[in-house]
Design a protein around this motif. Structure first.
Motif, PDB file in Angstrom:
ATOM      1  N   GLY A   1       0.816  -1.403  -0.100  1.00 54.67           N
ATOM      2  CA  GLY A   1      -0.051  -0.103  -0.052  1.00 54.67           C
ATOM      3  C   GLY A   1       0.706   1.198   0.181  1.00 54.67           C
ATOM      4  N   ALA A   2       2.011   1.223   0.772  1.00 56.48           N
ATOM      5  CA  ALA A   2       2.801   2.555   0.814  1.00 56.48           C
ATOM      6  C   ALA A   2       3.519   2.764  -0.430  1.00 56.48           C
ATOM      7  N   LEU A   3       4.042   1.566  -0.971  1.00 58.94           N
ATOM      8  CA  LEU A   3       4.651   1.783  -2.368  1.00 58.94           C
ATOM      9  C   LEU A   3       3.716   2.137  -3.575  1.00 58.94           C
ATOM     10  N   PHE A   4       2.454   1.425  -3.478  1.00 60.26           N
ATOM     11  CA  PHE A   4       1.603   1.961  -4.596  1.00 60.26           C
ATOM     12  C   PHE A   4       0.944   3.295  -4.327  1.00 60.26           C
ATOM     13  N   ARG A   5       0.721   3.683  -3.371  1.00 64.00           N
ATOM     14  CA  ARG A   5       0.385   4.929  -3.085  1.00 64.00           C
ATOM     15  C   ARG A   5       1.365   6.015  -3.645  1.00 64.00           C
ATOM     16  N   ALA A   6       2.660   5.836  -3.127  1.00 66.22           N
ATOM     17  CA  ALA A   6       3.441   6.625  -3.369  1.00 66.22           C
ATOM     18  C   ALA A   6       3.993   7.089  -4.749  1.00 66.22           C
ATOM     19  N   LYS A   7       4.054   5.514  -5.493  1.00 65.62           N
ATOM     20  CA  LYS A   7       4.235   5.535  -6.913  1.00 65.62           C
ATOM     21  C   LYS A   7       2.931   4.556  -7.780  1.00 65.62           C
ATOM     22  N   PRO A   8       2.021   5.013  -8.016  1.00 64.13           N
ATOM     23  CA  PRO A   8       0.928   4.212  -8.654  1.00 64.13           C
ATOM     24  C   PRO A   8       1.350   3.299  -9.763  1.00 64.13           C
ATOM     25  N   ASN A   9       2.243   3.837 -10.565  1.00 66.41           N
ATOM     26  CA  ASN A   9       2.767   2.988 -11.643  1.00 66.41           C
ATOM     27  C   ASN A   9       3.424   1.731 -11.397  1.00 66.41           C
ATOM     28  N   ILE A  10       3.719   1.592  -9.984  1.00 66.12           N
ATOM     29  CA  ILE A  10       4.447   0.376  -9.564  1.00 66.12           C
ATOM     30  C   ILE A  10       3.526  -0.824  -9.881  1.00 66.12           C
ATOM     31  N   ARG A  11       2.256  -0.658  -9.378  1.00 69.58           N
ATOM     32  CA  ARG A  11       1.330  -1.928  -9.472  1.00 69.58           C
ATOM     33  C   ARG A  11       1.260  -2.265 -10.794  1.00 69.58           C
ATOM     34  N   ASN A  12       1.119  -1.112 -11.782  1.00 71.82           N
ATOM     35  CA  ASN A  12       0.995  -1.460 -13.201  1.00 71.82           C
ATOM     36  C   ASN A  12       1.971  -2.513 -13.772  1.00 71.82           C
ATOM     37  N   HIS A  13       3.247  -2.117 -13.483  1.00 67.85           N
ATOM     38  CA  HIS A  13       4.431  -2.694 -13.956  1.00 67.85           C
ATOM     39  C   HIS A  13       4.253  -4.003 -13.298  1.00 67.85           C
ATOM     40  N   ALA A  14       3.974  -4.036 -12.061  1.00 65.82           N
ATOM     41  CA  ALA A  14       4.068  -5.412 -11.276  1.00 65.82           C
ATOM     42  C   ALA A  14       3.035  -6.314 -12.144  1.00 65.82           C
ATOM     43  N   LEU A  15       1.949  -6.109 -12.445  1.00 61.47           N
ATOM     44  CA  LEU A  15       0.709  -6.850 -13.098  1.00 61.47           C
ATOM     45  C   LEU A  15       1.367  -7.072 -14.525  1.00 61.47           C
ATOM     46  N   CYS A  16       2.012  -6.311 -15.275  1.00 57.58           N
ATOM     47  CA  CYS A  16       2.648  -6.770 -16.458  1.00 57.58           C
ATOM     48  C   CYS A  16       3.710  -7.626 -16.236  1.00 57.58           C
ATOM     49  N   LEU A  17       4.580  -7.456 -15.222  1.00 57.01           N
ATOM     50  CA  LEU A  17       5.491  -8.619 -15.004  1.00 57.01           C
ATOM     51  C   LEU A  17       4.930  -9.955 -14.816  1.00 57.01           C
ATOM     52  N   LEU A  18       4.053 -10.281 -14.115  1.00 55.14           N
ATOM     53  CA  LEU A  18       3.383 -11.389 -13.523  1.00 55.14           C
ATOM     54  C   LEU A  18       2.768 -12.046 -15.033  1.00 55.14           C
ATOM     55  N   ASP A  19       2.411 -11.009 -15.975  1.00 58.12           N
ATOM     56  CA  ASP A  19       1.669 -11.683 -17.036  1.00 58.12           C
ATOM     57  C   ASP A  19       2.611 -11.817 -18.238  1.00 58.12           C
ATOM     58  N   ALA A  20       3.718 -11.737 -18.188  1.00 59.33           N
ATOM     59  CA  ALA A  20       4.978 -11.399 -19.160  1.00 59.33           C
ATOM     60  C   ALA A  20       4.662 -12.898 -20.151  1.00 59.33           C
ATOM     61  N   ASP A  21       4.778 -12.721 -21.379  1.00 56.56           N
ATOM     62  CA  ASP A  21       4.969 -14.076 -22.174  1.00 56.56           C
ATOM     63  C   ASP A  21       6.340 -14.586 -22.311  1.00 56.56           C
ATOM     64  N   SER A  22       7.278 -13.938 -21.955  1.00 58.30           N
ATOM     65  CA  SER A  22       8.619 -14.663 -21.927  1.00 58.30           C
ATOM     66  C   SER A  22       9.278 -14.064 -21.035  1.00 58.30           C
ATOM     67  N   LEU A  23      10.566 -14.705 -20.733  1.00 54.77           N
ATOM     68  CA  LEU A  23      11.495 -14.161 -19.711  1.00 54.77           C
ATOM     69  C   LEU A  23      12.231 -12.862 -20.113  1.00 54.77           C
ATOM     70  N   ALA A  24      12.506 -12.874 -21.366  1.00 58.92           N
ATOM     71  CA  ALA A  24      13.118 -11.700 -22.180  1.00 58.92           C
ATOM     72  C   ALA A  24      12.286 -10.392 -21.671  1.00 58.92           C
TER      73      ALA A  24
END
Length: 395
Positions: free
Chosen positions: A165-188
Motif C-alpha cells: 500500500g505504501a509503495l503503490f500510493r507513493a508511486k501508483p505505476n509500480i502496481r501496473n508494472h508489477a501486473l505486467c511482469l506477472l503476465d509477461a509472455d517470455s523471460l526476455a
C-alpha cells in the motif's frame, strides 16, 4: 563492570528487546498465511513414497498438502503456533468437503461471499483450538472487509498489505508494472519489465521500510536472521533483498510464481496457484487427507511424545533462530532427530545464511550433505528469499 561484560551487554539488551517484540507478535496471532518455500524443489529432493513418514514444520500447510500428492504414509505437521495449524485444519476440512468452488474461493481468491455458512458446514471437523481461532477470525475471508483478502491478514499478510500500500500510493505505476511482469509472455519480456520497475521500487521509502524491525518481525524474519544476513551478505539486508528480488523477477518465469503473485494481488489464479488449489488434485487429496496430522508443539516435544523411525524431516529455517537464540534447544532437537532416524533418513533445511554454520559440528559429522545438487536447485527456487538450501541424509 568488566570489559567482557560491557561487550556482551548490548547483545543481551538486543536479545531481550527482540524477545519482547517477537514473542508479542508471534505469540498472539497468525504469522504465515501462505508457505514461503518452493515445494517443487522439496519434492524432487525428498523422493516421498508410500512408506514415507514425514515430520515437518506446518507454516501455512500448503506444502504439507503438496507433499500429500506423492502418497506418503503419514505427514506430521508441527508448529508451536496453534494458529498455523488452524489454517491447515481449515484447508483439510474444505478438502474433505469436496466442493472445489468453496475451497478455491477461500484459499485461492482469499474471500468468499458465503464465508460464514461455509465455515459452519466444516466447523465440526476442526479441533477445539482451531474452532476457537476461526470463530473469532473467519472474517479474514470477508470480501467486504477493508483488506478484502485472507492473504492480507495475519502478520506476514499485514506487512505485505502495508508495504504494498505504501509503495503503490507513493508511486501508483509500480502496481501496473508489477501486473505486467506477472503476465509477461517470455523471460526476455519479463526481464525488460523488471528493468523498468526496479528503479521505481528502490527509493527512500523502500529503504526505510527495510530498516523497520517491526516490518521484518511481522514478515516472520527474526533478529537472528537479519544479523546473519548483515554479517554474511555483501551489502547487508538491502543488497540481499535487491539481489534476490532481481533474480526471481528477471530470471524465473513469473507466470508460474504463485508465491509473489498472492502478495502483489491478494489472490491466486486458477493457472497460478499451489497444487492443493488445482481442481484435478482435489479427489486425491480428499482421499488422503487423514494422513496429515497437525501437532501444536516443538519438533523436540513431538519426538519425545512420538518416538519412532521417521524417513523425512523438513525443518524450514527455524534452526537459524535456535542457533542464535537457544543453542541448547538446537542441540537437543538434533539429538532427538538423529535418535528417531535411520541411515538414509532425509533432512531438508533452509537458511538466511550462506552456509551450514547453524548446524552444530558434531551433528554435521552424522550427516551427508549434497551441495552439488542443492546449489543449482536453489537458483530455481521461485520464492528466492533464502540464502541457502541444504539437503542431507543420515549416515
Amino acid at each position: 563492570m568488566t570489559a567482557a561484560a560491557r561487550a556482551t551487554a548490548p547483545r543481551r539488551f538486543l536479545k531481550a528487546t527482540h524477545d519482547l517484540v517477537f514473542h508479542h507478535v508471534h505469540g498472539g496471532q497468525l504469522i504465515y498465511n501462505a508457505c514461503w518455500e518452493d515445494p517443487r524443489i522439496d519434492r524432487q529432493l525428498l523422493g516421498l513414497g508410500r512408506d514415507s513418514r514425514v515430520v515437518m514444520i506446518t507454516s501455512a500447510g500448503c506444502n504439507a498438502l503438496d507433499y500429500l500428492l506423492d502418497g506418503p504414509a503419514e505427514i506430521h505437521a508441527i508448529d508451536v503456533n496453534p494458529r498455523q495449524n488452524a489454517v491447515l485444519e481449515l484447508k483439510l476440512a474444505l478438502i474433505r468437503r469436496g466442493d472445489f468452488g468453496d475451497l478455491f474461493e477461500f484459499f485461492g481468491i482469499g474471500s468468499h461471499e458465503r464465508f460464514k455458512p461455509v465455515y459452519r458446514a466444516v466447523r465440526a471437523q476442526l479441533s477445539a483450538s482451531a474452532r476457537d481461532f476461526w470463530d473469532d477470525k473467519i472474517s479474514f475471508f470477508d470480501p467486504g472487509s477493508m483488506k478484502k483478502s485472507f492473504y492480507y491478514h495475519g502478520a506476514a499478510g499485514t506487512a505485505a498489505w502495508l508495504m504494498g500500500g505504501a509503495l503503490f500510493r507513493a508511486k501508483p505505476n509500480i502496481r501496473n508494472h508489477a501486473l505486467c511482469l506477472l503476465d509477461a509472455d517470455s523471460l526476455a519480456q519479463q526481464a525488460g519489465v523488471y528493468a523498468r520497475l526496479e528503479p521505481k521500487i528502490w527509493g527512500k521509502l523502500s529503504h526505510w521500510l527495510l530498516r523497520q524491525r517491526m516490518i521484518m518481525t511481522l514478515l516472520g524474519v527474526p533478529a537472528p536472521q537479519l544479523k546473519l544476513i548483515e554479517d554474511s551478505y555483501p551489502g547487508g539486508v538491502t543488497a540481499y533483498v535487491k539481489d534476490k528480488l532481481r533474480h526471481v523477477m528477471s530470471g524465473l518465469p513469473a507466470r508460474e510464481n504463485y508465491f509473489w503473485r498472492v502478495y502483489i494481488t491478494g489472490s491466486y489464479t486458477l493457472s497460478c496457484c499451489p497444487n492443493y488449489l488445482r481442481e484435478e488434485n482435489l479427489p486425491l487429496l480428499a482421499g488422503r487427507a487423514d494422513r496429515v496430522k497437525p501437532h501444536t508443539c516443538t519438533v523436540a516435544q513431538f519426538l519425545r511424545r512420538n518416538p519412532g523411525i521417521y524417513s523425512h524431516y523438513v525443518l524450514l529455517d527455524h534452526q537459524d533462530w535456535l542457533a542464535w537464540h537457544e543453542p541448547e534447544a538446537l542441540l537437543e532437537e538434533w539429538e532427538l532427530i538423529l535418535a528417531n532416524s535411520r541411515p538414509g533418513t532425509r533432512i531438508l533445511m533452509r537458511s538466511a545464511g550462506l552456509d551450514l554454520s547453524f548446524v552444530p559440528a558434531p551433528v554435521r559429522e552424522r550427516l551427508r550433505f549434497f551441495p552439488e545438487i542443492t546449489a543449482p536447485m536453489h537458483l530455481t527456487d521461485r520464492v528466492g528469499t533464502y540464502g541457502s538450501l541444504h539437503f542431507a541424509e543420515v549416515r
